[in-house]
Design a protein around this motif. Structure first.
Motif: not given
Length: 359
Positions: A154-176
């Motif tokens: 399952p680790s590739p899906f955990t990693a995919l979710g983390v990556f999508e979460g990092i992008k969401a955090a970046a959008r919130h903090v940096f605007g993109n």
């Protein structure tokens, strides 16, 4: 001496700081295989308790109990927030995954899982492989992530979710969510951490990597041109994003004050040592992605993928982790609460609604 021979008084469970109305806590042993384990079922309001089995050489049974109680509650909230009709549970086996774990031990563990009659469904966690789950499956059907069922690791899906979460955090903090040139410190290069680092590298991030296992660091340096730092110092480097993918409790009063990143978003479980540490991060202007929200991709794959052709649906639901985090971040601002408090509320809202339906 077998670890569980060091007694735990019954009161030590009910009075334990991590005990939170757990439905069932089972201590199991098999002398023939050397198995010593604890299975904790926290809540089955939404369905059978699903949670991984962790193999770790705990120095004493009290530490093992602490992990089982804390992680099982975390699974209740993770499964609820991920929209799964599953409760939360966890198992810990007191053993060294590289030295003392055996197929026979895992089979014995499977037999104990089977005695719980489906109230607990086990899967992979730290120190456990798909082959181990195959061994467990020889003694119980209440297991996920085997070679015969699901999508395997399952680790590739955990990693995919983390990556999508990092992008969401970046959008919130940096605007993109453009990560090109962004400095990211990845702490822990196991299956998930290395995969997250690979995705970040492909997105153009400048990586700083760390792990207690030197070959993993060397592999990341070769593959990604990453810089390195000692694992205990990974939180304090000059980076915009800190990605903890090792063991928990790494965000505490001793580390938070030296974090330079504006975002903490990683795969590790139970990253906050105490609830106060979440407030400390918010007070410092650091956005924290609640661990059980961002790392739910693995449990989504384990829960939903009972056949190989389910991968597309699992991937689509895992991608929604970014949307869930965006909602958490927005509510955190509007309600002036920490992101983890908002995540807890969202999970509790779903649990409360389910409980009402059962009345």
């Amino acid at each position: 001496m077998n670890a569980l021979n060091k007694s735990i008084e019954p009161g030590a469970v009910f009075d334990h700081g991590e005990f939170c109305d757990h439905e069932n806590v089972v201590f199991v042993r098999n002398k023939r295989t050397g198995l010593s384990a604890i299975i904790a079922v926290h809540d089955t309001t939404l369905g059978p308790a699903l949670g991984g089995c962790r193999v770790w050489p705990y120095p004493n049974p009290h530490d093992a109990l602490n992990d089982a109680l804390r992680l099982s509650k975390g699974m209740t909230y993770k499964n609820a927030l991920a929209g799964l009709n599953l409760g939360g549970g966890k198992a810990v086996i007191i053993a060294d995954a590289r030295e003392t774990k055996t197929a026979a031990m895992m089979e014995a563990f499977g037999a104990h899982v089977d005695r719980l009659h489906g109230t607990y469904i086990t899967a992979e966690d730290v120190g456990v492989s798909p082959a181990d789950m195959d061994a467990v499956s020889r003694k119980t059907k209440h297991v996920r992530g085997t070679s015969a069922m699901g999508l395997g690791d399952p680790s590739p899906f955990t990693a995919l979710g983390v990556f999508e979460g990092i992008k969401a955090a970046a959008r919130h903090v940096f605007g993109n969510d453009d990560l090109k040139g962004v400095r990211v410190s990845v702490q822990g290069l196991g299956h998930v951490g290395f995969d997250v680092a690979s995705r970040l590298h492909d997105a153009g991030a400048n990586l700083i990597v760390s792990d207690i296992h030197a070959p993993a660091v060397e592999k990341a340096v070769t593959a990604f041109g990453a810089k390195t730092v000692e694992a205990p110092d990974a939180h304090a480097v000059d980076a915009e994003i800190f990605v903890p993918c090792a063991l928990g409790a790494g965000l505490n009063r001793n580390t938070i004050q030296s974090i330079k990143a504006k975002i903490v978003a990683g795969a590790a479980n139970n990253q906050l040592e105490t609830p106060e540490d979440g407030r400390a991060l918010k007070d410092r202007g650091i956005l924290y992605a609640p661990d059980y929200a961002i790392n739910a991709g693995g449990v989504i794959s384990v829960a939903l993928a009972t056949h190989k052709d389910h991968e597309e649906g699992v991937r689509a639901k895992t991608m929604l982790i970014g949307d869930t985090l965006t909602e958490i971040f927005q509510r955190s601002v509007l309600e002036n609460k920490t992101p983890e408090a908002v995540a807890d509320e969202m999970a509790e809202e779903r649990l409360a609604a389910a409980a009402k339906r059962h009345l």
